[in-house]
Design an enzyme around this catalytic site. Structure first.
Site, PDB file in Angstrom:
ATOM      1  N   ASN A   5     -13.117 -15.933  11.431  1.00  0.00           N
ATOM      2  CA  ASN A   5     -13.433 -15.262  12.689  1.00  0.00           C
ATOM      3  C   ASN A   5     -12.173 -15.012  13.490  1.00  0.00           C
ATOM      4  OD1 ASN A   5     -13.482 -16.452  15.645  1.00  0.00           O
ATOM      5  ND2 ASN A   5     -13.675 -18.228  14.287  1.00  0.00           N
ATOM      6  N   PHE A   7     -12.614 -15.165  22.040  1.00  0.00           N
ATOM      7  CA  PHE A   7     -13.355 -15.653  23.217  1.00  0.00           C
ATOM      8  C   PHE A   7     -14.212 -14.580  23.908  1.00  0.00           C
ATOM      9  CE2 PHE A   7      -9.793 -18.996  24.213  1.00  0.00           C
ATOM     10  CZ  PHE A   7     -10.144 -19.722  23.093  1.00  0.00           C
ATOM     11  N   SER A  26      -7.420 -22.380  19.604  1.00  0.00           N
ATOM     12  CA  SER A  26      -7.913 -21.207  18.892  1.00  0.00           C
ATOM     13  C   SER A  26      -6.736 -20.352  18.441  1.00  0.00           C
ATOM     14  CB  SER A  26      -8.821 -20.370  19.798  1.00  0.00           C
ATOM     15  OG  SER A  26      -9.106 -19.115  19.206  1.00  0.00           O
ATOM     16  N   ASN A  46      -6.938 -17.198  17.977  1.00  0.00           N
ATOM     17  CA  ASN A  46      -7.297 -15.806  18.248  1.00  0.00           C
ATOM     18  C   ASN A  46      -6.945 -15.312  19.649  1.00  0.00           C
ATOM     19  OD1 ASN A  46      -8.449 -15.601  15.647  1.00  0.00           O
ATOM     20  ND2 ASN A  46     -10.297 -16.609  16.396  1.00  0.00           N
ATOM     21  N   THR A  47      -6.294 -16.153  20.455  1.00  0.00           N
ATOM     22  CA  THR A  47      -5.770 -15.734  21.755  1.00  0.00           C
ATOM     23  C   THR A  47      -4.258 -15.898  21.721  1.00  0.00           C
ATOM     24  OG1 THR A  47      -7.775 -16.360  22.965  1.00  0.00           O
ATOM     25  CG2 THR A  47      -5.739 -16.212  24.235  1.00  0.00           C
ATOM     26  N   LYS A  84      -9.421 -30.239  22.387  1.00  0.00           N
ATOM     27  CA  LYS A  84      -9.667 -29.800  21.018  1.00  0.00           C
ATOM     28  C   LYS A  84      -8.367 -29.313  20.404  1.00  0.00           C
ATOM     29  CE  LYS A  84     -12.867 -27.067  18.220  1.00  0.00           C
ATOM     30  NZ  LYS A  84     -14.130 -26.293  18.247  1.00  0.00           N
ATOM     31  N   ASN A 106     -10.136 -27.444  15.258  1.00  0.00           N
ATOM     32  CA  ASN A 106     -10.505 -26.038  15.376  1.00  0.00           C
ATOM     33  C   ASN A 106     -10.366 -25.370  14.005  1.00  0.00           C
ATOM     34  OD1 ASN A 106     -11.029 -23.453  16.612  1.00  0.00           O
ATOM     35  ND2 ASN A 106     -10.112 -24.229  18.494  1.00  0.00           N
TER      36      ASN A 106
END
Length: 374
Positions: free
Chosen positions: A118, A122, A182, A184-185, A220, A249
């Site tokens: 993925n 967010f 994450s 993805n940021t 996390k 994560n």
């Protein structure tokens, strides 16, 4: 073969992964709503074995098995997930500003590897909208809220952004999770450095004190940290009196997945993450012992996996991809499997199991001295 497996293979797998996810949650909201079959679903599927109950963060969890952040991003389905048998649900990731996330497509199934990739970024309706949902419902489910940095905010302003989100959703959470891991940021994982973490934690805790909200704060972390970085986070958590750590994560590693996944952006969850997630848990537990609750997530597919994580030192265990591939009865199977493991072990509760694998390892490495003969 189970009915859900047939349904997944022949129907669900034909849909775009993100669209199938949305349709599945919408169906769950309808079928497990109190005005439809919700009460019956809860009566049948919620865990009933008191030996599965876990005490952590001043809360009682009816089962150690929870839903990881990312499944219920907008806090729309947590009660229904609780009725399926999950002991708690972590909603989000929630950002202060509403945001669309990354361009689609941004979720891919790797069915052969029992994995998901993925690159969501967010997507969520923002802290204010999430707070309205949390405030409106009468909750029977323990709910953690995972918060992250808004994409429109520069990294140097991240502390204020997290504090703003905390002010809105923090007092409504049973526990609050700081997502700094994450992939993805852009730049987010830089916040895992302990020098940045100290400032971030001070900002969030300061906001909670200002509001008079005694909410546990957890962190996390990513599986891609080096062992030295994991040790540094563990030492930071002890020094700061952090309420808990969540490991891990998704991973940016593509080991063993072949050529196609290597070209996909984002993080991998599911079976390929299992070994590294367990390694990180073991290293954290060796460092912090029982002083800080640990939540293990990554590659959890069976009751044996949950049992292994608890024996390795986890207080609670979360799942996402295992549930996607396992279906709505999956949490019930996990809870029943844990009860069977307790029966077989003779342990009276999961608290007796926690950390047992590490204690056994220590005893083998340092055997008791033999009694001298006379």
């Amino acid at each position: 073969m189970r009915l859900y497996e047939l349904l997944f293979r022949h129907v669900i797998a034909r849909f775009d992964a993100e669209r199938a996810h949305g349709l599945g949650l919408a169906l769950l909201r309808v079928l497990a709503h109190p005005l439809t079959l919700g009460r019956l679903v809860g009566a049948v599927l919620r865990p009933r074995d008191p030996r599965l109950a876990v005490e952590a963060f001043g809360r009682r969890f009816p089962s150690p098995l929870g839903v990881a952040a990312g499944l219920d991003k907008a806090a729309r389905t947590y009660e229904q997930l609780g009725r399926l048998g999950f002991g708690f649900v972590e909603v989000g990731t929630v950002t202060f500003h509403a945001q669309e996330g990354n361009p689609k497509p941004r979720v891919w199934r790797l069915v052969g590897a029992r994995a998901i990739v993925n690159a969501m970024g967010f997507p969520n309706p923002g802290a204010a909208d999430t707070a309205r949902r949390l405030r409106r419902a009468r909750r029977d489910t323990v709910v953690g809220v995972n918060i992250g940095k808004s994409r429109v905010v520069e990294l140097e302003d991240a502390v204020a952004d997290y504090a703003s989100a905390t002010a809105v959703v923090g007092p409504l959470a049973d526990f609050l999770v700081l997502n700094v891991s994450s992939p993805n940021t852009p730049g987010l994982r830089d916040l895992q450095d302990v020098t940045h973490l100290a400032t971030l934690l001070d900002g969030v805790r300061g906001k909670l004190r200002e509001l008079g909200a005694a909410v546990p704060v957890l962190l996390k972390i990513a599986p891609d940290l080096s062992d030295e970085q994991i040790d540094a986070v563990a030492d930071f958590a002890l020094a700061q009196g952090l309420d808990g750590l969540i490991a891990t994560n998704t991973t940016i590693a593509r080991d063993g997945l072949g050529a196609e996944p290597a070209e996909l952006p984002g993080g991998v969850s599911g079976a390929p993450l299992k070994a590294r997630s367990l390694e990180v848990l073991q290293r954290l537990h060796d460092r912090v012992g029982e002083r800080i609750p640990l939540i293990s997530v990554g590659g959890v597919e069976s009751a044996d996996d949950v049992w292994e994580r608890i024996a390795a030192g986890a207080t609670l265990v979360q799942a996402y991809t295992g549930f996607v591939y396992g279906g709505p009865l999956w949490p019930r199977r996990i809870n029943r499997g844990l009860s069977e493991r307790l029966d077989a072990s003779g342990a009276g509760s999961l608290a007796e199991v926690r950390g047992s694998a590490r204690r056994d390892l220590d005893s083998r490495q340092c055997p008791a001295p033999e009694a001298s003969s006379t």
